[in-house]
Design a protein around this motif. Sequence first.
Motif, PDB file in Angstrom:
ATOM      1  N   ARG A  48     -38.635  18.897  -2.822  1.00 24.67           N
ATOM      2  CA  ARG A  48     -39.091  17.523  -2.567  1.00 24.67           C
ATOM      3  C   ARG A  48     -40.128  17.475  -1.453  1.00 24.67           C
ATOM      4  N   LEU A  69     -40.850  18.224  -6.629  1.00 22.82           N
ATOM      5  CA  LEU A  69     -39.806  17.668  -7.499  1.00 22.82           C
ATOM      6  C   LEU A  69     -38.802  16.915  -6.635  1.00 22.82           C
ATOM      7  N   ALA A  72     -34.156  12.654  -6.961  1.00 25.30           N
ATOM      8  CA  ALA A  72     -33.668  11.284  -6.810  1.00 25.30           C
ATOM      9  C   ALA A  72     -34.686  10.286  -7.357  1.00 25.30           C
ATOM     10  N   SER A 139     -22.238  23.942  -8.698  1.00 30.22           N
ATOM     11  CA  SER A 139     -21.190  22.960  -8.439  1.00 30.22           C
ATOM     12  C   SER A 139     -20.498  23.307  -7.111  1.00 30.22           C
ATOM     13  N   PRO A 198     -20.736  28.334  -4.429  1.00 33.40           N
ATOM     14  CA  PRO A 198     -20.900  29.322  -3.364  1.00 33.40           C
ATOM     15  C   PRO A 198     -19.675  29.522  -2.481  1.00 33.40           C
TER      16      PRO A 198
HETATM   17  N1  LIG Z   1     -23.080  25.083   1.399  1.00 31.23           N
HETATM   18  C1  LIG Z   1     -21.915  24.974   0.819  1.00 31.23           C
HETATM   19  O1  LIG Z   1     -20.873  25.255   1.420  1.00 31.23           O
HETATM   20  C2  LIG Z   1     -21.794  24.485  -0.581  1.00 31.23           C
HETATM   21  C3  LIG Z   1     -20.529  24.419  -1.145  1.00 31.23           C
HETATM   22  C4  LIG Z   1     -20.395  24.004  -2.463  1.00 31.23           C
HETATM   23  C5  LIG Z   1     -21.509  23.693  -3.193  1.00 31.23           C
HETATM   24  N2  LIG Z   1     -22.746  23.747  -2.618  1.00 31.23           N
HETATM   25  C6  LIG Z   1     -23.894  23.369  -3.437  1.00 31.23           C
HETATM   26  O2  LIG Z   1     -24.956  24.281  -3.247  1.00 31.23           O
HETATM   27  C7  LIG Z   1     -26.190  23.629  -3.516  1.00 31.23           C
HETATM   28  C8  LIG Z   1     -27.191  23.974  -2.420  1.00 31.23           C
HETATM   29  O3  LIG Z   1     -26.719  23.449  -1.207  1.00 31.23           O
HETATM   30  P1  LIG Z   1     -26.965  24.180   0.203  1.00 31.23           P
HETATM   31  O4  LIG Z   1     -25.624  24.420   0.782  1.00 31.23           O
HETATM   32  O5  LIG Z   1     -27.925  25.265   0.084  1.00 31.23           O
HETATM   33  O6  LIG Z   1     -27.572  22.949   1.037  1.00 31.23           O
HETATM   34  P2  LIG Z   1     -28.962  22.744   1.756  1.00 31.23           P
HETATM   35  O7  LIG Z   1     -29.262  23.847   2.676  1.00 31.23           O
HETATM   36  O8  LIG Z   1     -28.872  21.358   2.322  1.00 31.23           O
HETATM   37  O9  LIG Z   1     -30.003  22.777   0.553  1.00 31.23           O
HETATM   38  C9  LIG Z   1     -30.078  21.719  -0.360  1.00 31.23           C
HETATM   39  C10 LIG Z   1     -31.435  21.753  -1.022  1.00 31.23           C
HETATM   40  O10 LIG Z   1     -31.521  20.628  -1.927  1.00 31.23           O
HETATM   41  C11 LIG Z   1     -32.722  19.947  -1.673  1.00 31.23           C
HETATM   42  N3  LIG Z   1     -32.663  18.538  -2.054  1.00 31.23           N
HETATM   43  C12 LIG Z   1     -31.878  17.572  -1.559  1.00 31.23           C
HETATM   44  N4  LIG Z   1     -32.171  16.401  -2.148  1.00 31.23           N
HETATM   45  C13 LIG Z   1     -33.170  16.637  -3.028  1.00 31.23           C
HETATM   46  C14 LIG Z   1     -33.915  15.840  -3.917  1.00 31.23           C
HETATM   47  N5  LIG Z   1     -33.736  14.514  -4.004  1.00 31.23           N
HETATM   48  N6  LIG Z   1     -34.874  16.419  -4.675  1.00 31.23           N
HETATM   49  C15 LIG Z   1     -35.113  17.745  -4.587  1.00 31.23           C
HETATM   50  N7  LIG Z   1     -34.452  18.563  -3.744  1.00 31.23           N
HETATM   51  C16 LIG Z   1     -33.488  18.003  -2.975  1.00 31.23           C
HETATM   52  C17 LIG Z   1     -32.961  20.117  -0.178  1.00 31.23           C
HETATM   53  O11 LIG Z   1     -34.308  19.833   0.152  1.00 31.23           O
HETATM   54  P3  LIG Z   1     -34.772  19.694   1.698  1.00 31.23           P
HETATM   55  O12 LIG Z   1     -35.005  21.095   2.186  1.00 31.23           O
HETATM   56  O13 LIG Z   1     -36.040  18.907   1.581  1.00 31.23           O
HETATM   57  O14 LIG Z   1     -33.686  18.978   2.427  1.00 31.23           O
HETATM   58  C18 LIG Z   1     -32.604  21.585  -0.030  1.00 31.23           C
HETATM   59  O15 LIG Z   1     -33.661  22.397  -0.441  1.00 31.23           O
HETATM   60  C19 LIG Z   1     -25.869  22.142  -3.649  1.00 31.23           C
HETATM   61  O16 LIG Z   1     -25.860  21.776  -5.006  1.00 31.23           O
HETATM   62  C20 LIG Z   1     -24.483  22.031  -3.069  1.00 31.23           C
HETATM   63  O17 LIG Z   1     -23.730  20.965  -3.615  1.00 31.23           O
HETATM   64  C21 LIG Z   1     -22.920  24.152  -1.336  1.00 31.23           C
END
Ligand SMILES: NC(=O)c1ccc[n+]([C@@H]2O[C@H](COP(=O)([O-])OP(=O)(O)OC[C@H]3O[C@@H](n4cnc5c(N)ncnc54)[C@H](OP(=O)(O)O)[C@@H]3O)[C@@H](O)[C@H]2O)c1
Length: 290
Positions: A48, A69, A72, A139, A198
């Motif tokens: 984004r 992209l 939202a 997920s 993860p």
């Molecule tokens: N970390 C965990 O413990 C955990 C556990 C279970 C599941 N997950 C899942 O893993 C996935 C990745 O999460 P993460 O932990 O790596 O978190 P993260 O570091 O916050 O990364 C999330 C990514 O999603 C992007 N994003 C958020 N809103 C968006 C939008 N409207 N359009 C496009 N991109 C968007 C963010 O962009 P920006 O860089 O611009 O913010 C960032 O690149 C998610 O689906 C999350 O639910 C994570």
Amino acid sequence: MAKKKWTAKDLPNLAGRTIIVTGASSGIGLVAARELCAHGARVILAVRDVDKGRDVAQDFVGDYEVRPLNLADLESIRAFAAEWTGELDVLINNAGIMMAPAFRTIDDFELHMGTNHLGPFALTNLLLPFITDRVVTVSSILHRRGRIHLEDLHFDSRPYNAMTAYQDSKLANLLFTLELQGRLSEKGSAVRAVAAHPGIARTNLVAHVHGVNGLVNSLSQRLCNDAQKGALPTLYAATQDIPGGSYVGPDGIGHLRGYPVIHKTSKRAMDADVARRLWDASAELTNTGQ
Ligand SMILES: NC(=O)c1ccc[n+]([C@@H]2O[C@H](COP(=O)([O-])OP(=O)(O)OC[C@H]3O[C@@H](n4cnc5c(N)ncnc54)[C@H](OP(=O)(O)O)[C@@H]3O)[C@@H](O)[C@H]2O)c1
């Protein structure tokens, strides 16, 4: 003899493969994109914030591109898909938000359901004609506590709760995978729909969790995966020869951390009737996937 643990070193040579990673500007998506690129894939970082995407990819070794992209925003999703040409081997629906305050997307969707489920649903359906290998959707173990309120997906008549909204959207990710795999199999398609989680990984995801941040951070230092390890289930799901419908997560206690293996999803995530009805509702809301 103990079974060998799968790591990013076990990734195959991915030369000639094109892979989209959504949310590749941070956390798990960033690690996954970097590893896939380093192993020869052409990687599209779908982000984004394009400047942030370019910035974090500076140390990437290999062939990559950063494209805008916003999941939202259906218009942004349509614009991204409209630009696509040529074969796409793998789409990784990774981007997500967690526990954000009550907010609506530009299309008037509840922010978690919009960003984490309806956006990826629309993106997948628009790109599906190009996809040759698989769709990976990320997920969470928290999907187990989710519920799909088909009559109130956007918290119009329920009191808003940020954790509930996240959990529901992560259950939606698995029901989407189940229904997508069913539809692909029915058509005789070789494309697979798989899911990953993860465990718990130290990323920016908890940025909205005011107050508990410090506690989460200190606990996570000891109990959780770092982003590098948190990306392993996604990398495994994207590249290994696993059956459609598989759900890949860490092998450790409670599936919170460790190395990727295939898990069973929860009973709720295997409810074919809810999966079909969620698909129909998502298709109507996004005008895709009919
Ligand atoms: N970390 C965990 O413990 C955990 C556990 C279970 C599941 N997950 C899942 O893993 C996935 C990745 O999460 P993460 O932990 O790596 O978190 P993260 O570091 O916050 O990364 C999330 C990514 O999603 C992007 N994003 C958020 N809103 C968006 C939008 N409207 N359009 C496009 N991109 C968007 C963010 O962009 P920006 O860089 O611009 O913010 C960032 O690149 C998610 O689906 C999350 O639910 C994570």
